[in-house]
Design an enzyme around this catalytic site. Structure first.
Site, PDB file in Angstrom:
ATOM      1  N   THR A  22      10.565   9.349   1.235  1.00  0.00           N
ATOM      2  CA  THR A  22      10.620   8.113   2.141  1.00  0.00           C
ATOM      3  C   THR A  22       9.131   7.523   2.536  1.00  0.00           C
ATOM      4  O   THR A  22       8.043   8.058   2.174  1.00  0.00           O
ATOM      5  CB  THR A  22      11.177   8.738   3.495  1.00  0.00           C
ATOM      6  OG1 THR A  22      10.326   9.691   4.094  1.00  0.00           O
ATOM      7  CG2 THR A  22      12.539   9.374   3.583  1.00  0.00           C
ATOM      8  N   ASP A  23       9.054   6.386   3.148  1.00  0.00           N
ATOM      9  CA  ASP A  23       7.924   5.497   3.254  1.00  0.00           C
ATOM     10  C   ASP A  23       7.630   5.606   4.590  1.00  0.00           C
ATOM     11  O   ASP A  23       8.126   6.432   5.259  1.00  0.00           O
ATOM     12  CB  ASP A  23       7.983   4.008   2.919  1.00  0.00           C
ATOM     13  CG  ASP A  23       9.317   3.335   3.544  1.00  0.00           C
ATOM     14  OD1 ASP A  23       9.651   3.875   4.746  1.00  0.00           O
ATOM     15  OD2 ASP A  23       9.373   2.115   3.069  1.00  0.00           O
ATOM     16  N   GLY A  24       6.785   5.167   5.254  1.00  0.00           N
ATOM     17  CA  GLY A  24       6.223   4.985   6.666  1.00  0.00           C
ATOM     18  C   GLY A  24       7.347   4.742   7.807  1.00  0.00           C
ATOM     19  O   GLY A  24       7.041   4.855   8.734  1.00  0.00           O
TER      20      GLY A  24
END
Length: 137
Positions: A22-24
């Protein structure tokens, strides 16, 4: 291709989204989908008693010539994703797969298509051995 043919050439597997994917914002990064679809292809072959490693030991490589992904809805950490992999077309040295990534509620997360060329032991494009083709189909 009839519905029966479609069912015969489609495999399904599940995976759980890892935090590292996942990203931020907590959404799966776009690059992860191609990795998932690669695993879908490997699973497709395993379900037919074949393994990419066997191809490579025999000197055959199934290389990606084109990849196209369409993103529909976000997937998030710990979602259980179903990857459906379908052999869309196989002709001689050419294979094409289509994919659907489905979220935990069955919503469509992404679709994709990949085109592949078979490279043989001589380092040139060629068809897979007929006994492998029979198992794939």
């Amino acid at each position: 291709m009839t519905d029966m043919d479609q069912e015969k050439t489609t495999s399904r597997m599940t995976l759980t989204v890892r935090y590292a994917e996942t990203d931020g914002q907590g959404v799966v990064h776009h690059s992860r989908y191609l990795v998932w679809f690669e695993e879908g292809r490997s699973d497709f072959l395993r379900q037919r008693g074949l393994h990419y490693s066997d191809f490579e030991k025999a000197g055959f490589f199934v290389v990606v010539a084109k990849a196209e992904v369409t993103y529909k809805n976000p997937a998030r950490y710990e979602d259980v994703i179903t990857i459906e992999t379908t052999l869309a077309r196989m002709r001689g040295k050419f294979l094409e797969f289509s994919y659907r990534a489905l979220g935990p509620d069955g919503c469509l997360v992404a679709t994709a298509r990949t085109a592949h060329i078979v490279i043989g032991p001589a380092g040139k494009p060629c068809a897979l051995p007929s006994e492998w083709v029979d198992r794939i189909l």
